[in-house]
Design an enzyme around this catalytic site. Structure first.
Site, mmCIF file in Angstrom:
data_model
loop_
_atom_site.group_PDB
_atom_site.id
_atom_site.type_symbol
_atom_site.label_atom_id
_atom_site.label_comp_id
_atom_site.label_asym_id
_atom_site.label_seq_id
_atom_site.Cartn_x
_atom_site.Cartn_y
_atom_site.Cartn_z
ATOM 1 N N GLU A 8 42.988 45.197 40.926
ATOM 2 C CA GLU A 8 44.052 45.499 41.875
ATOM 3 C C GLU A 8 45.392 45.194 41.210
ATOM 4 O O GLU A 8 45.848 44.060 41.228
ATOM 5 C CB GLU A 8 43.913 44.630 43.127
ATOM 6 C CG GLU A 8 42.694 44.942 43.967
ATOM 7 C CD GLU A 8 42.674 44.107 45.245
ATOM 8 O OE1 GLU A 8 42.622 44.681 46.338
ATOM 9 O OE2 GLU A 8 42.722 42.867 45.148
ATOM 10 N N ASP A 32 40.182 40.894 41.388
ATOM 11 C CA ASP A 32 40.921 40.778 42.630
ATOM 12 C C ASP A 32 42.368 40.398 42.307
ATOM 13 O O ASP A 32 42.612 39.560 41.439
ATOM 14 C CB ASP A 32 40.256 39.686 43.483
ATOM 15 C CG ASP A 32 40.842 39.603 44.867
ATOM 16 O OD1 ASP A 32 40.693 40.583 45.612
ATOM 17 O OD2 ASP A 32 41.454 38.562 45.198
#
Ligand code: CA
Length: 711
Positions: free
Chosen positions: A439, A410
C-alpha cells in the site's frame, strides 16, 4: 526542593536538561551548570527569548561519546546522570551500534543454543528461562557484553522447547521482553521458545513451487484464515484454522465446492493470507468463545498467530500447521502471499522492541511524541539500520522457512525506499519469482518526501507493486465518501482515469505493469456489493449485479496484477459494515449459501480468469509492450473500448474489449477484421465462442463487457 527532572542526550553534541523550578539564565557562567566528562560550549533556553526557564539545551564543544555515562550538575538543583535521549535516533548512533551479524535471536543446534540480543542502551542483560508458559518466575542467566551493543549467551545441550525471555537494565530500571527474533512463542506470544525447526516440517516438505513465469501472470485472491471455513455450511472440518485452509474436496449447499477446492476451481494463482504472524488482540486462551480480528496489530513478527492453530499452547504446532497449509496450497498449484505489517505495532510502549531498546525502533515527532502516520498510534522507523535489518531478516526468514511466494506490505508508505529495495534484493537471492506488493499511500510520517516508499516514488522501487486506488475509486466511487459513485455505478467523465487503470499507467506511464495492483475491492472499506447498495439504492438487483460484473470484468482484463477479495466472485456482502476488523463471524465469514445462490456470477468470474490466463495480451510484461499492443478506440460517453494485439511473435490474435457503463445498450463500430468470436457478453465469460459475429457493427447491452477475438 529544587531538583533536576531529567538530562538527556538529544543530539550528539546536545543535552536537554529539565528542572522542577524555573531559574534565571543569567545566573552566573552557564547558569551554574557543570558537566562532568565533557566541555560545555554554551547553554540556551529550550524556547527562544526566555530569560527564566526550567528547560535548557547544553551544547558541548566536542561530540559526546555515546558509550560514556556523563553527570550534570546545576547549582541549587543537584546532580543527575545523563540518559540517552533522541540521540539514539541519530545517524551517529547507527554508525556506532549497527550490528550486521545473522545470529540475532536464538541459534539452535542439538549440542547448544546461542542467544544474541541487540540492546546497546542496556547496562546489563539476562536470559530468563522458564519451565512452563505461565510461570511468573524464571531462572535468570547473565549475558556477556559483545560487539556493537549486543549481548551473548550459550546454553549447552539440546534446548529444543526451552521457554525464555530477555531482561535488560536501562538506566536504573529492569524490563523484561520477548525476543523480537524468536521464531516460536507460548500461548498469546508472551514468551519466546527455542525450537528445532526441522522437527516442524510436514512430510514431503519441499521447496518446489507452482510455476510462475512473470509477476503479470499472477491473479491474487485475498483471504482471511477464519473467514473461509468458520461457517458451518463450508463443510470444512477444521473450522477457522490453518488446517481448514488446507482441506480439499469440501462441499457446501447444493454441492458447491468450498474452501481450497473452490479457490482452486476459481483459477486464481496466488492466495494472499491476511495477517498470520502472532498478533495481539485475540486471546488464545479463550478460543471456545467467538473472537474475531483481522490481525493488523502485530505482537511477534517471526512466529505464527496462535488462534488459527489447533493447539496454541504447543509452540511447534502452529509452525507445522502453517507449513501444512502452504504445502496444501502449493499442491493445488496455488502460490502463497503473506500480508505483513511492519509499519506499526499493537502498542509501541508495550512492544518488545521498545522494552529492550527504548526510543530506537519507532518514529517520533519534533516534540518527542510518537509519530502516527499509520493512524493506529505509532510508526516504526525502517530508516534506522537495526529496524531495517529486522524487517529484511524477518521477511527472508518467512520466505525461506515457510516457502512463501509473495509479501503484501501493509501501509508500505510508512517505510522508506531503501528498506523496500533491500527487501527486494534479499528476496531475489532466495527466489526472484517472489512478488512484493504494498500500500504505497502518501502518509504523514516524519520522513523526507523522497524517501517514502509510496506511489510518488514508485519509479525508484523497481519490481515492487502498488495498489492502484485510482482505478478502485474510479470504478465505484471514493472509499471515503459513502455515496460517491464511479464509472460502473453512474458517474460520467471518468473514462480517462479508467483507461489509465486498464493500461497500468495510473501511477506513472513508464512503470512496468508488474508494479501495479489492479483492484476494486479488498478487506478494507465496503465490499463492492455493499457500496453499490449505498450508491444505487434505486437500482434493481439485476442492475447491481451487472455493475458488479462490469467492475470485475475491467479488473481482470486490465494490465498489471489483478487482485480479488475473497467472495467478490459471489458478490460478497458484509451487510454494510465498512470496517469489519473486529466484527463477528456473521459479518466476516465467507457465506457458502451465497456462493450457491450466486452460481452464475461465480461462473462468470471463472470465465474471466480463464480468459486472462489464456491470452498473454492481458498480461503484457513491460510498459513498452503495453504501448505497442494496446490501442484505445473512439467510443461514446461512458464506454471504453480498446484492442489488444498479441505479444507472441507469430500470433495474429487480436482482442477487442468494450466496457459499456451506460444503463442502456449502445451500438458500436469495431474495427473491420472479418469474423469475430464473442468470448464475453456481460452474462457469460470464458475462452469458448458464445457467438460468431460477421458484422463490425455490434450492440453492447447495458452495464456489460464484450470481449471479441479475431485471428
Ligand atoms: Ca496472538
Amino acid at each position: 526542593m529544587p531538583k533536576i527532572f531529567s538530562a538527556k542526550i538529544d543530539k550528539v553534541n546536545e543535552i536537554t536538561l529539565e528542572t522542577n523550578f524555573h531559574f534565571l539564565l543569567s545566573d552566573g557562567k552557564f547558569a551554574g551548570v557543570t558537566l562532568e566528562g565533557a566541555q560545555i560550549k554554551e547553554i540556551q533556553a529550550f524556547e527562544e527569548n526566555e530569560t527564566t526557564t526550567n528547560r535548557i539545551k547544553i551544547m558541548t564543544k566536542e561530540n559526546l561519546d555515546l558509550e560514556t555515562t556523563y553527570t550534570v550538575s546545576k547549582r541549587l538543583f543537584g546532580t543527575s546522570t545523563v540518559e540517552m535521549g533522541a540521540a539514539i535516533r541519530s545517524e551517529e548512533f547507527d554508525t556506532l551500534y549497527y550490528y550486521d551479524g545473522n545470529d540475532l535471536g536464538n541459534v539452535y543446534t542439538k549440542k547448544k543454543t546461542a542467544f544474541r540480543l541487540w540492546a546497546p542502551t542496556a547496562s546489563e542483560a539476562k536470559v530468563v528461562k522458564y519451565d512452563k508458559w505461565d510461570d511468573q518466575v524464571g531462572k535468570e542467566i547473565t549475558m556477556t557484553q559483545a560487539e556493537k551493543g549486543t549481548w551473548k549467551l550459550e546454553i549447552q545441550g539440546n534446548q529444543d522447547g526451552l521457554i525464555y525471555t530477555y531482561k535488560v537494565k536501562t538506566g536504573d530500571e529492569w524490563t523484561e521482553a520477548v525476543d523480537p527474533y524468536t521464531r516460536a512463542v507460548t500461548v498469546n506470544g508472551n514468551k519466546g521458545v527455542v525450537v528445532d525447526l526441522t522437527s516442524t516440517n510436514p512430510k514431503n516438505w519441499s521447496t518446489k513451487k507452482p510455476a510462475l513465469k512473470k509477476a503479470e501472470d499472477a491473479i491474487f485472491y485475498e483471504l482471511h484464515i477464519r473467514d473461509v471455513s468458520i461457517q458451518e455450511e463450508s463443510g470444512i472440518k477444521h473450522r477457522g484454522k490453518y488446517l481448514g485452509v488446507a482441506e480439499l474436496g469440501t462441499k457446501g449447499p447444493q454441492g458447491v465446492k468450498t474452501g481450497l477446492s473452490h479457490i482452486k476451481d476459481l483459477g486464481v494463482t496466488h492466495v494472499q493470507i491476511i495477517p498470520m504472524y502472532d498478533y495481539h488482540t485475540v486471546d488464545e486462551t479463550r478460543l471456545d468463545e467467538e473472537q474475531y480480528n483481522w490481525g493488523y496489530d502485530p505482537k511477534n513478527y517471526n512466529a505464527p498467530e496462535g488462534s488459527y492453530s489447533m493447539n496454541p499452547y504447543e509452540p511447534k504446532v502452529r509452525i507445522r500447521e502453517v507449513k501444512q497449509m502452504v504445502q496444501a496450497l502449493h499442491k493445488q498449484n496455488l502460490r502463497v502471499v503473506m500480508d505483513v505489517v511492519y509499519n506499526h505495532m499493537y502498542s509501541a510502549c508495550e512492544s518488545n522492541f521498545h522494552q529492550l531498546v527504548p526510543g530506537y525502533y519507532f518514529r517520533y515527532n519534533e516534540d518527542g511524541t510518537l509519530a502516527n502516520g499509520s493512524g493506529v498510534g505509532n510508526d516504526t522507523a525502517s530508516e534506522r539500520k537495526m529496524m531495517r535489518k529486522f524487517i529484511v531478516d524477518s521477511v527472508t526468514y518467512w520466505a525461506k522457512e515457510y516457502h512463501l511466494d509473495g509479501f503484501r506490505f501493509d501501509l508500505m508508505g510508512i517505510h522508506d525506499v531503501e528498506t523496500m529495495n533491500e527487501i527486494r534484493r534479499a528476496l531475489d537471492k532466495i527466489d526472484p519469482s517472489i512478488i512484493v506488493i504494498g500500500e504505497g499511500w502518501d502518509l504523514n510520517t516524519p520522513l523526507d518526501a523522497e524517501k517514502k516508499a509510496n506511489q510518488k516514488n514508485a519509479a525508484t522501487m523497481p519490481r515492487i507493486a502498488h495498489f492502484n486506488d485510482r482505478i478502485r475509486d474510479g470504478l465505484k466511487g471514493s472509499v471515503f465518501e459513502e455515496r460517491d459513485t464511479g464509472f460502473v455505478n453512474g458517474k460520467s467523465g471518468l473514462e480517462e482515469i479508467i483507461k489509465k487503470g486498464i493500461s497500468g499507467t495510473s501511477i506513472d506511464s513508464y512503470l512496468d505493469p508488474e508494479q501495479i495492483v489492479t483492484y476494486v475491492e479488498a478487506h478494507d472499506n465496503h465490499t463492492l456489493w455493499d457500496k453499490l447498495a449505498l450508491t444505487n439504492p434505486e437500482a434493481t438487483e439485476v442492475e447491481r449485479k451487472q455493475m458488479h460484473k462490469l467492475a470485475s470484468s475491467i479488473i481482470l482484463t486490465s494490465q498489471g496484477i489483478p487482485f480479488i477479495h475473497a467472495g467478490q466472485e459471489f458478490m460478497r456482502t458484509k451487510g454494510g459494515d465498512h470496517n469489519s476488523y473486529k466484527s463477528p463471524d456473521a459479518v466476516n465469514q465467507l457465506d457458502w449459501k451465497r456462493r450457491a445462490e450466486y452460481y452464475q456470477e461465480v461462473e462468470y468470474m471463472k470465465g474471466l480468469i480463464q480468459l486472462r490466463r489464456k491470452y498473454p495480451a492481458f498480461r503484457l510484461g513491460t510498459a513498452e509492450e503495453v504501448h505497442q499492443h494496446l490501442t484505445f478506440l473512439e467510443a461514446p460517453e461512458n464506454v471504453i473500448a480498446y484492442t489488444l494485439t498479441s505479444p507472441e511473435k507469430k500470433s495474429k490474435t487480436e482482442l477487442t474489449i468494450v466496457h459499456n457503463a451506460n444503463k442502456q445498450a449502445i451500438d458500436f463500430s469495431i474495427p473491420n477484421r472479418g469474423k469475430y468470436s464473442l468470448l464475453v457478453n456481460g452474462q457469460k465469460a470464458g475462452t469458448k465462442a458464445l457467438a460468431k459475429i460477421q458484422s463490425n457493427e455490434i450492440t453492447v447491452p447495458a452495464l456489460s463487457t464484450f470481449v471479441l477475438e479475431t485471428k
